[in-house]
Design a protein around this motif. Sequence first.
Motif, PDB file in Angstrom:
ATOM      1  N   LEU A  33     -63.962  -3.198 -24.263  1.00  0.00           N
ATOM      2  CA  LEU A  33     -64.774  -4.010 -23.357  1.00  0.00           C
ATOM      3  C   LEU A  33     -65.060  -3.243 -22.062  1.00  0.00           C
ATOM      4  O   LEU A  33     -66.128  -3.362 -21.464  1.00  0.00           O
ATOM      5  N   ILE A  36     -67.914  -0.924 -22.737  1.00  0.00           N
ATOM      6  CA  ILE A  36     -69.192  -1.649 -22.808  1.00  0.00           C
ATOM      7  C   ILE A  36     -69.662  -2.035 -21.400  1.00  0.00           C
ATOM      8  O   ILE A  36     -70.845  -1.875 -21.063  1.00  0.00           O
ATOM      9  N   GLN A  50     -70.749  -1.822 -31.096  1.00  0.00           N
ATOM     10  CA  GLN A  50     -70.396  -2.470 -29.820  1.00  0.00           C
ATOM     11  C   GLN A  50     -70.907  -3.922 -29.777  1.00  0.00           C
ATOM     12  O   GLN A  50     -70.248  -4.789 -29.217  1.00  0.00           O
ATOM     13  N   TYR A  53     -68.457  -5.832 -31.689  1.00  0.00           N
ATOM     14  CA  TYR A  53     -67.228  -5.882 -30.892  1.00  0.00           C
ATOM     15  C   TYR A  53     -67.306  -7.005 -29.844  1.00  0.00           C
ATOM     16  O   TYR A  53     -66.345  -7.752 -29.640  1.00  0.00           O
ATOM     17  N   LEU A  54     -68.488  -7.119 -29.226  1.00  0.00           N
ATOM     18  CA  LEU A  54     -68.653  -8.189 -28.227  1.00  0.00           C
ATOM     19  C   LEU A  54     -68.456  -9.555 -28.865  1.00  0.00           C
ATOM     20  O   LEU A  54     -67.745 -10.408 -28.336  1.00  0.00           O
ATOM     21  N   TYR A  55     -69.115  -9.770 -30.025  1.00  0.00           N
ATOM     22  CA  TYR A  55     -68.964 -11.071 -30.701  1.00  0.00           C
ATOM     23  C   TYR A  55     -67.499 -11.340 -31.039  1.00  0.00           C
ATOM     24  O   TYR A  55     -67.020 -12.462 -30.937  1.00  0.00           O
ATOM     25  N   ALA A  58     -65.193 -10.450 -26.941  1.00  0.00           N
ATOM     26  CA  ALA A  58     -65.487 -10.673 -25.520  1.00  0.00           C
ATOM     27  C   ALA A  58     -65.341 -12.130 -25.102  1.00  0.00           C
ATOM     28  O   ALA A  58     -65.933 -13.021 -25.724  1.00  0.00           O
ATOM     29  N   TYR A  62     -66.418 -12.773 -19.128  1.00  0.00           N
ATOM     30  CA  TYR A  62     -66.817 -11.356 -19.149  1.00  0.00           C
ATOM     31  C   TYR A  62     -68.291 -11.228 -19.542  1.00  0.00           C
ATOM     32  O   TYR A  62     -69.073 -10.523 -18.893  1.00  0.00           O
ATOM     33  N   LEU A  63     -68.690 -11.941 -20.594  1.00  0.00           N
ATOM     34  CA  LEU A  63     -70.084 -11.862 -21.063  1.00  0.00           C
ATOM     35  C   LEU A  63     -71.044 -12.372 -20.000  1.00  0.00           C
ATOM     36  O   LEU A  63     -72.128 -11.811 -19.812  1.00  0.00           O
ATOM     37  N   ARG A 300     -72.120 -17.657 -25.314  1.00  0.00           N
ATOM     38  CA  ARG A 300     -71.731 -16.279 -25.685  1.00  0.00           C
ATOM     39  C   ARG A 300     -72.905 -15.604 -26.392  1.00  0.00           C
ATOM     40  O   ARG A 300     -73.223 -14.446 -26.148  1.00  0.00           O
ATOM     41  N   ILE A 304     -74.783 -12.233 -25.258  1.00  0.00           N
ATOM     42  CA  ILE A 304     -74.794 -11.007 -26.079  1.00  0.00           C
ATOM     43  C   ILE A 304     -76.242 -10.593 -26.375  1.00  0.00           C
ATOM     44  O   ILE A 304     -76.585  -9.406 -26.354  1.00  0.00           O
ATOM     45  N   TYR A 308     -77.569  -6.990 -25.531  1.00  0.00           N
ATOM     46  CA  TYR A 308     -77.945  -6.102 -26.646  1.00  0.00           C
ATOM     47  C   TYR A 308     -79.438  -5.760 -26.647  1.00  0.00           C
ATOM     48  O   TYR A 308     -79.835  -4.628 -26.916  1.00  0.00           O
TER      49      TYR A 308
END
Length: 413
Positions: A33, A36, A50, A53-55, A58, A62-63, A300, A304, A308
């Motif tokens: 994280l 990222i 990545q 990874y976020l899904y 995170a 943070y998001l 979320r 993302i 992205y």
Amino acid sequence: MLNLRRISHETKTRDMSTAIDTLLNDSALDAGLHQIAQAVQQEKRLTVEQGIYLYEHAPLGYLGVLANFIREKKHGDKTYFNRNFHLEPTNVCLYTCTFCSYSRRIKKREDGWELSLEEMMEIIKKYDEEPVTEVHIVGGVLPQYDLEFYSQLFSQIRAHRPDLHVKALTPVEYHYIFKKAKVSYEEGMRLMKEAGLQSMPGGGAEIFHPEIRDQIAGGKCTGEQWLRIHEIWHELGMRSNATMLYGHIEEFKHRVDHMEQLRQLQDKTGGFQTFIPLKFRNQNNEMSHLPEVSAVEDLRNYAIARIYMDNFEHIKAYWPMIGRTTAQLSLAFGVDDIDGTIDDTTKIYSMAGSEEQNPALSTEELVQLIKAVGRHPIERGTLYNVVQDYQDFDFSQQPKKVKKGFVGLPVID
Ligand code: V47
Ligand code: SF4
């Protein structure tokens, strides 16, 4: 006043950087994280891995910091909406998408509506006195709604009201009508442009990956065909939107694959304006046994998408689908557009169980909704031209207009 606003914008820019620095200085932050967050700060593109990874890892806070950092860098507090209405020619459809609560199967077509050209023009004319700027046309797929029908519809609308932007149909309809008329996608889209089509909405995208698409949207155009039709439209110098239907049987990797394919096409054409994640609603359809994802997952997902989709200018939360409260929250998670006034002219989401059973907001209500969460409301045209800045607009100075009432659509069930 101007000065005050400038100071407040500068303060905000500082706050955004501070928030991301605080994340980066947190020694407890997971290494993936951290990497990222650094990439976002340096405006570097995320990889597919990545994204996944976020899904998977995170947390929401943070998001929010990352997505809001990007959102405010691109748009500050500006939040867009438009004055639009929907025109849904029919809710009868040849296809059988399992998520669809709207379509009445061809075998039960007596339960649905099928509007004629004249009936559709009557609806358009009911808005003659209204300051709407866009008509959004989308519905089921039926043989009588063919190339000729839509060419006539678009040209009649444009001739009747040249200032009304025609945003209509998706590759699902275009693939079907072009095949039936035996014309190529290239020729078909050229004919649509000639007839008066001005932009394409983002529907029909669902999830591109065949592992999922074949199960939920079998029979209609493939992901590849959807992308190709948008590509051709962009090559004609025109703009369109893109959606993603999430929160059903797909996995995170399918969402990232979907966004990756859109990001790649956008690199090629630059023709997409906005990305609209659409939350699967589970009432009255063949996937009603699936629970809906939570509001936290919605936020979320918006965040993302904002992180992205680095080459998409706008991220839209469609308020008739997620409701006003989540739409307001989404403005802190990367979203900068909440669609339009709608005027109770779409049934797609109310029939699928949305909180918004009669979606309609006045301009004043939309402006208040945006201002209530500290953002700056801008009425835009379909192509994001500024129609009216509402930051300092005084509604009490406007002549009171008598509301003519909603234009009724046939309602079933
Ligand atoms: O493609 C259908 C979705 C889409 C359900 O471009 C459902 O500005 C959730 O694309 N739960 C059509 N979603 C709507 C659409 C759209 C909406 C607003 C703005 C724009 C734009 C485009 O509605 C379909 C499908 O993905 N949908 N049923 C359901 N049960
Ligand atoms: Fe037809 Fe569209 Fe519903 Fe699929 S989502 S069944 S194509 S109306």
